[in-house]
Design a protein around this motif. Structure first.
Motif, short mmCIF file in Angstrom:
data_model
loop_
_atom_site.label_atom_id
_atom_site.label_comp_id
_atom_site.label_asym_id
_atom_site.label_seq_id
_atom_site.Cartn_x
_atom_site.Cartn_y
_atom_site.Cartn_z
N UNK A 1 48.44 13.22 -35.40
CA UNK A 1 49.79 13.34 -35.97
C UNK A 1 50.06 14.63 -36.72
N UNK A 2 49.05 15.40 -37.05
CA UNK A 2 49.31 16.49 -37.97
C UNK A 2 49.03 17.87 -37.40
N UNK A 3 48.89 17.96 -36.10
CA UNK A 3 48.73 19.30 -35.54
C UNK A 3 50.01 20.10 -35.76
N UNK A 4 49.84 21.40 -35.88
CA UNK A 4 50.99 22.26 -36.15
C UNK A 4 51.99 22.20 -35.00
N UNK A 5 53.19 22.59 -35.30
CA UNK A 5 54.20 22.69 -34.24
C UNK A 5 53.72 23.64 -33.17
N UNK A 6 53.88 23.25 -31.94
CA UNK A 6 53.46 24.12 -30.86
C UNK A 6 52.03 23.92 -30.43
N UNK A 7 51.26 23.17 -31.22
CA UNK A 7 49.87 22.95 -30.82
C UNK A 7 49.83 21.73 -29.91
N UNK A 8 50.17 22.00 -28.66
CA UNK A 8 50.05 20.92 -27.69
C UNK A 8 48.58 20.65 -27.43
N UNK A 9 48.29 19.62 -26.68
CA UNK A 9 46.90 19.31 -26.41
C UNK A 9 46.22 20.46 -25.68
N UNK A 10 47.00 21.21 -24.90
CA UNK A 10 46.43 22.36 -24.20
C UNK A 10 45.97 23.46 -25.14
N UNK A 11 46.60 23.48 -26.31
CA UNK A 11 46.32 24.58 -27.23
C UNK A 11 45.43 24.13 -28.38
N UNK A 12 44.98 22.89 -28.30
CA UNK A 12 44.12 22.38 -29.37
C UNK A 12 42.70 22.86 -29.13
N UNK A 13 42.07 23.45 -30.14
CA UNK A 13 40.71 23.98 -29.92
C UNK A 13 39.73 22.88 -29.53
N UNK A 14 38.72 23.27 -28.79
CA UNK A 14 37.76 22.30 -28.27
C UNK A 14 37.00 21.62 -29.39
N UNK A 15 36.83 22.31 -30.52
CA UNK A 15 36.11 21.69 -31.62
C UNK A 15 36.85 20.46 -32.12
N UNK A 16 38.15 20.52 -32.09
CA UNK A 16 38.93 19.37 -32.52
C UNK A 16 38.69 18.19 -31.58
N UNK A 17 38.69 18.48 -30.29
CA UNK A 17 38.38 17.43 -29.31
C UNK A 17 37.01 16.82 -29.59
N UNK A 18 36.05 17.69 -29.84
CA UNK A 18 34.70 17.20 -30.07
C UNK A 18 34.62 16.30 -31.28
N UNK B 1 26.30 12.18 -32.53
CA UNK B 1 25.59 13.29 -33.15
C UNK B 1 25.77 14.56 -32.34
N UNK B 2 25.64 14.44 -31.04
CA UNK B 2 25.53 15.62 -30.19
C UNK B 2 26.86 16.30 -29.92
N UNK B 3 27.91 15.50 -29.67
CA UNK B 3 29.17 16.08 -29.20
C UNK B 3 29.77 17.08 -30.19
N UNK B 4 29.84 16.78 -31.48
CA UNK B 4 30.42 17.79 -32.38
C UNK B 4 29.60 19.08 -32.42
N UNK B 5 28.28 18.94 -32.32
CA UNK B 5 27.45 20.14 -32.36
C UNK B 5 27.72 21.00 -31.14
N UNK B 6 27.78 20.37 -29.98
CA UNK B 6 28.07 21.13 -28.77
C UNK B 6 29.50 21.67 -28.80
N UNK B 7 30.42 20.87 -29.34
CA UNK B 7 31.80 21.34 -29.42
C UNK B 7 31.91 22.54 -30.35
N UNK B 8 31.14 22.54 -31.43
CA UNK B 8 31.15 23.70 -32.33
C UNK B 8 30.64 24.93 -31.60
N UNK B 9 29.58 24.74 -30.81
CA UNK B 9 29.05 25.88 -30.05
C UNK B 9 30.08 26.35 -29.02
N UNK B 10 30.78 25.39 -28.40
CA UNK B 10 31.81 25.78 -27.45
C UNK B 10 32.97 26.48 -28.15
N UNK B 11 33.15 26.19 -29.41
CA UNK B 11 34.22 26.84 -30.16
C UNK B 11 33.84 28.27 -30.52
N UNK B 12 32.58 28.49 -30.87
CA UNK B 12 32.22 29.82 -31.34
C UNK B 12 31.77 30.76 -30.24
#
Lengths: 251, 647, 259
Positions: free
Chosen positions: B266-283, B342-353
């Protein structure tokens, strides 16, 4: 933006990657053929022989996959590393994706997955088939904190703290526990099944090697879990009968 | 959270405001101690001599401690005031958010997500320090076959505590510090959806730590971290510590899960569609979303255990009509999803950086999302691969083998995403980027050895041996912890305002990674050779492998100490960090250091995703005509360019 | 953490800062020295904490005291003439006797062995073990342990009578010696200890009724470390009655070393 020449000079040299990959694959395959089975030790049953074969085959199959990942990673550090020491002055090539590569990757990994599955199911079927042998030796295995005891119901209920088995005869273990969960593991024969209180679980094997092997508990069962070990003696059928009669049983 | 300015003058609020300002960690400990003492006294007098008396007394005492602690930290102030119909003053809200309180806000029930993130970081580091020390104990004991360093009782208890502490630490290590501090800024929000719940989730964990450690004085936990019944039924009162810790932790993660999920939805910024949401958030969402159905299973298993242990129930007692398999199923229904938590956020962080340090877009963003979704979906269908040898349902071994082996496909896809991202990039080999490479090495080994274990006949040989221990350390530590350390190095400048000094971090990286591989490769060897898990002594055959493992473990320990030094010294007097030291494009790198209380002066409007490296910057078009502001927007919307530097 | 609010100046300086992220001549032995000293201090401090923890845990739950079998002469056995050693122990219905102190230690109501729980016997010897059994009991769950295993002749002497097993309905405890057979000779001995009657009167001059005296001989092999524990469920109030004293060293489990 990226200049045309700098971009061309950074094109991947697929041949170099290939050699890196091939070299790593060869090393990994050699490792796979030589190390896992050797670490698991000489097998004392066909079951264990199959397990060691599985370990070897899976390792060989995994070798080119691991080599692919590691060779690309290594190549990237050799070729594409920015050596300025700070933030790179230019960006990389803006590749957002490649459908062909992605689809191929998923297809190949799915095929590998299918291979693993078929291999595993085939192996399970042969193991089950050999368990349906006629006239197996039945041994009741009881785990109690922290001792294994064995009873031979068809030989006059001979009891022992050590497992004696005749060579080449299929044996069915009926395993239970008096208290907590233990796990009956005959290491060199590659069989394991938990001992649960209030129920009987089964496993079976056909020992095909003479010798003394290890029976260990593989489920933490309290204070003396590490000492819950005994020996499995595989002896000739004549020696087995002798042992039975010596312990008050009948053949 | 921008509340409307209150019209009437700010009075000194009765009770609520004044009391709230006096509550902190010290009052929490005091209140917890007092209530625990009362609970102990009353239960001791009335229940001690009955059946299961000592278990009941311990359970009640621990529950009273936890309740008192939460009262003393002020967790109930908000709900009670709400029940009494008292609105919170704006000044109180700001106080709760930690405004102008300096360091003291870290010792309070502070709602500012940045404070909660730092608190999570400290708690995580503390847990790792304790768990790591226990690991040194275990490895020292195993340096020779019969070292007599620890007796059997102490060893089993140490093994159990090490496991449980590390599991808790690894579950919170990425979503706690970075999911809290970074993620709301990353999505362009001022705070999380439920700031008070945020503080609640953290302080619940803090309240559970003394409970967990008290096991040492109550006879220990003899069951290993899995707490298998019926051994757990038999255990001394230390088992109550286990059960209460888990129940508290399940509450904390449920609360955190609801918070994070709602925030992202509910609180993503205006314009941050799911396509523009960083992968870390998904993770992060995937992880807590997976935890929401999973951890209640664990909680249920512990509630049933406590019924067995304090009321003479027979849920897990076969002779009373129960079944140990009930525990195993409840546990592993949690236990397998939990490793992906445990694993998904760590991998998502790596995919983010990784895109930032390869200066390239994330390769196949959609594939990454499909992979994460695939892992999440499959992970709830594989649990009984931990029970192949249990005898529970031999006919189901085949189907579980299928689902387990299928997980390798989405997991492999994540490898493709990372490799594709570094392909033809401009690789900036900073510490975070090195973590990605370490993960590529470790996770291959961890993943492949998982394949061996998924094969049923091979598992019959390997289950319950040190091979399993080595496998899950390769995945949870080699990929998970490595990813978390990468995340720490990456976001350290934003969270502390200082650069992490490279020297100690570099030394730490190599010591830890080399030591880690030595330790656990040695462990694979002894597992293949037949050494069971969780044993205080072992056969001479395994001596070399164990000795090697122990030396490797000492290297890890020293390496982690270097990291600790680096973190502390950089935090205190490291070089001040610029707003965007990495030239990254996500929103957290647009806010200054230190990050202001409400993150953004003006909430951003997002027009592109964060992976536009190497792509021409598109000049934004005219402002869209008078669109109504969404909930939580600032005073006016100004078009903000995608965060980052000029390329 | 309190930071100076220098956001404005930071953005201007970020280019300078950026260049110092990579390889840099810090230009000062001061900083290098600080890193070395600080790093060394943290590492040494951490090692000290670990060492302290290790020292504490090494002593935790320790059961001090080892009873050595007394060697007295030799004996003729099926394996030739061997040294003859003697070991005397007892089992008690509570912890007031045994190694827990006169107030019974942390669990005065737990059954216990005594005088200690660690025993040491010589290798390649005939060891005569005498156990005074003071505790009551009832039916054993696993009939295997109602029988005698591993003793010389497969017999025990109970109050003067030779037996090969005990009434499985009236067992107080067992003394069961075992251990992992890898790298040492296998040793497995299990002797059931008959229960004292529930209504037996307290013997004069003692806190307990008259015990059953159980004597048996074992022949030890080569040196090794074994353990013993009771296999009769006597952990009242615990699951399978195998918790409590049954699962705690110093009560119903201990070490049995052949040296």
């Amino acid at each position: 933006m990226l200049s045309a020449t700098s971009e061309r000079s950074r094109r991947p040299e697929f041949r170099q990657i290939f050699w890196l990959w091939l070299g790593m694959t060869v090393l990994l395959v050699l490792f796979s053929l030589w190390v896992p089975a050797r670490l698991m030790g000489p097998p004392a049953s066909q079951t264990m022989r199959d397990v060691e074969e599985t370990m070897t085959v899976f390792s060989v199959a995994a070798s080119p996959v691991a080599a692919l990942v590691w060779s690309v990673a290594a190549y990237s550090l050799l070729r594409w590393r920015d050596r300025s020491g700070g933030q790179p002055a230019e960006d990389g090539v803006p590749l957002r994706g490649n459908s062909v590569v992605t689809l191929s990757w998923v297809t190949v990994s799915s095929l590998l997955c299918v291979f693993l599955l078929i291999w595993g199911l085939a192996e399970m079927t042969t193991t089950n088939a050999s368990a349906e042998a006629t006239n197996p030796l039945v041994v009741d295995v009881t785990g109690q904190q922290w001792v294994w005891t064995f009873t031979y119901p068809d030989q006059g209920n001979v009891e022992s703290d050590q497992l004696y088995l005749p060579l080449n005869r299929p044996v069915v273990f009926r395993v239970t526990s008096e208290d907590v969960i233990h796990s009956f593991w005959v290491v060199q024969m590659g069989i394991k099944v938990d001992a649960n209180p209030g129920t009987v679980t089964k496993t079976s094997v056909r020992p095909d090697k003479l010798g003394v092997f290890d029976v260990r508990c593989a489920e933490l069962c309290g204070l003396r879990h590490a000492d819950m070990e005994t020996s499995a003696h595989v002896v000739s059928p004549a020696d087995f009968n002798g042992w039975i009669t010596q312990n008050g049983g009948h053949v | 959270m921008t509340a409307a300015v209150v019209d009437h003058p700010v009075e000194h609020s009765s009770g609520g405001g004044g009391l709230m300002r006096r509550l902190n960690a010290a009052t929490a400990v005091l209140a917890g101690g007092v209530l625990a003492l009362i609970g102990w006294f009353v239960s001791h007098v009335t229940l001690q001599d009955g059946d299961h008396g000592s278990n009941q007394v311990v359970l009640i005492t621990m529950a009273c401690w936890a309740l008192g602690f939460m009262i003393g930290i002020g967790a109930f102030n908000g709900p009670i005031n709400w029940l009494l119909g008292r609105d919170q003053e704006h000044a109180d809200e700001l106080f709760l958010a930690g405004k102008d309180q300096g360091v003291r806000r870290y010792f309070r029930f502070t709602t500012d997500h940045k404070v909660v993130g730092i608190q999570y970081l400290i708690v995580t580091m503390t847990l790792f320090a304790v768990g790591g020390t226990l690991a040194m104990m275990i490895r020292t004991n195993l340096i020779t076959p019969k070292s007599h360093f620890l007796n059997a009782q102490t060893y089993n208890a140490v093994v159990g505590l090490h496991g449980l502490i590390m599991i808790i630490a690894t579950i919170i290590m990425v979503t706690g510090p970075f999911g809290n501090f970074i993620m709301p800024i990353m999505i362009g929000a001022r705070d999380m959806a439920f700031p008070r719940l945020n503080a609640l989730s953290l302080w619940l964990i803090v309240s559970a730590i003394p409970v967990l450690l008290s096991a040492a004085f109550l006879g220990g936990i003899p069951t290993g971290w899995v707490g298998y019944a019926p051994l757990a039924d038999q255990a001394p009162p230390g088992m109550e510590a286990y059960a209460v810790t888990i129940i508290i932790f399940a509450m904390s993660s449920a609360v955190a899960g609801a918070n994070i999920t709602t925030t992202v939805l509910t609180m993503r910024a205006r314009g941050m569609s799911w396509n523009r949401t960083p992968i870390f958030v998904y993770g992060t969402v995937a992880s807590v979303g997976l935890a929401i159905p999973a951890f209640p299973m664990f909680m249920a298993s512990q509630v049933l255990l406590e019924v067995d242990r304090t009321q003479g129930g027979n849920f897990y007692v076969a002779s009373g009509g129960g079944s140990p398999w009930l525990y195993a199923n409840l546990f592993w229904l949690m236990g397998h999803p939990e490793v992906y938590v445990i694993l998904i956020p760590a991998l998502a962080a790596l995919m983010e950086l990784t895109p930032v340090f390869a200066r390239k877009p994330l390769f196949s963003f959609n594939a990454a999302i499909v992979a994460i979704a695939g892992i999440v979906g499959l992970s709830v269908m594989v649990w009984a691969h931990h029970m192949y040898a249990s005898g529970w349902a031999p006919d189901l071994n085949g189907p579980f083998m299928l689902t387990t082996e299928m997980i390798s496909v989405p997991t492999g896809l994540l490898f493709l995403v990372i490799l594709g991202t570094i392909w033809r990039g401009r690789l900036w080999t900073t510490l975070p980027m090195m973590a990605t490479y370490a993960m590529l090495w470790n996770f291959i080994i961890g993943g492949v050895t998982g394949i061996y274990l998924s094969d049923v006949p091979a598992d019959y040989a390997l289950h319950g041996s040190m091979f399993v221990t080595a496998h899950f350390h390769y995945t949870l530590m080699g990929a998970g912890l490595t990813g978390a350390i990468g995340a720490l190095c990456y976001w350290f400048p934003k969270m502390t305002g200082r650069m992490l000094s490279r020297g100690p971090a570099l030394i730490s990286f190599w010591l830890v990674q080399i030591g880690f591989n030595i330790t656990f490769l040695g462990m694979f060897a002894v597992g293949l050779a037949g050494q069971p898990r969780r044993v205080v002594t072992y056969a001479h055959l395994f001596a070399t492998g164990n000795f090697v493992s122990t030396i490797g473990a000492y290297l890890i320990g020293i390496g982690m100490l270097f990291l600790l030094y680096g973190v502390i010294s950089s935090w205190r007097h490291g070089e001040l960090a610029p707003t965007n030291p990495w030239g990254a494009k996500s929103l957290e790198w647009t806010v200054p250091n230190p990050v202001p209380l409400e993150n953004f002066e003006v909430l951003p409007v997002v027009t592109a995703d964060v992976y536009g490296f190497g792509e021409p910057v598109s000049v934004p078009e005219e402002l869209p005509a008078t669109e109504p502001a969404t909930v939580g927007a600032g005073d006016s919307t100004v078009l903000a360019a995608p965060a980052g530097t000029e390329s | 953490m309190i930071m100076k609010d220098s956001a404005a100046t930071l953005d201007n300086e970020w280019r300078c800062a950026q260049s110092s992220i990579g390889h840099v001549d810090y230009g000062g032995g001061v900083i290098v020295r600080r890193v070395l000293l600080g790093g060394a201090a943290v590492v040494l401090g951490g090692v000290a904490v670990v060492a302290l923890t290790g020292t504490i845990l090494n002593r935790a739950g320790a059961t001090p005291g080892t009873l050595r079998a007394t060697v007295n002469g030799t004996a003729q056995t099926s394996q030739g003439v061997l040294p003859h050693a003697f070991l005397d122990l007892a089992t008690y219905p509570d912890s007031m006797a045994g190694p827990h102190g006169s107030s019974g230690g942390a669990h005065p109501d737990w059954v216990t062995y005594g005088p200690v729980s660690n025993f040491s016997v010589p290798a390649h010897s005939l060891v005569t073990i005498t156990i005074k059994q003071y505790d009551s009991g009832e039916k054993i769950t696993n009939p295997y342990f109602a029988k005698v295993h591993g003793t010389v002749g497969g017999t025990v002497t109970v109050d003067g009578k030779t037996e090969t097993q005990t009434d499985p309905d009236l067992i107080g405890h067992t003394f069961t010696i075992h251990g992992a057979p890898t790298n040492q000779d296998p040793l497995f001995v299990s002797v059931p200890l008959p229960a004292v009657a529930d209504d037996a009167p307290t013997a004069p001059g003692s806190d307990y009724p008259a015990p059953h005296v159980v004597t048996f001989d074992i022949i030890t092999g080569g040196p090794g470390e074994y353990i013993w524990n009771c296999e009769y469920p006597c952990g009242d109030g615990y699951y399978a009655k195998f918790g409590g004293p049954m699962a705690t060293q110093g009560y119903m489990s201990g070490t049995f070393n052949v040296v």
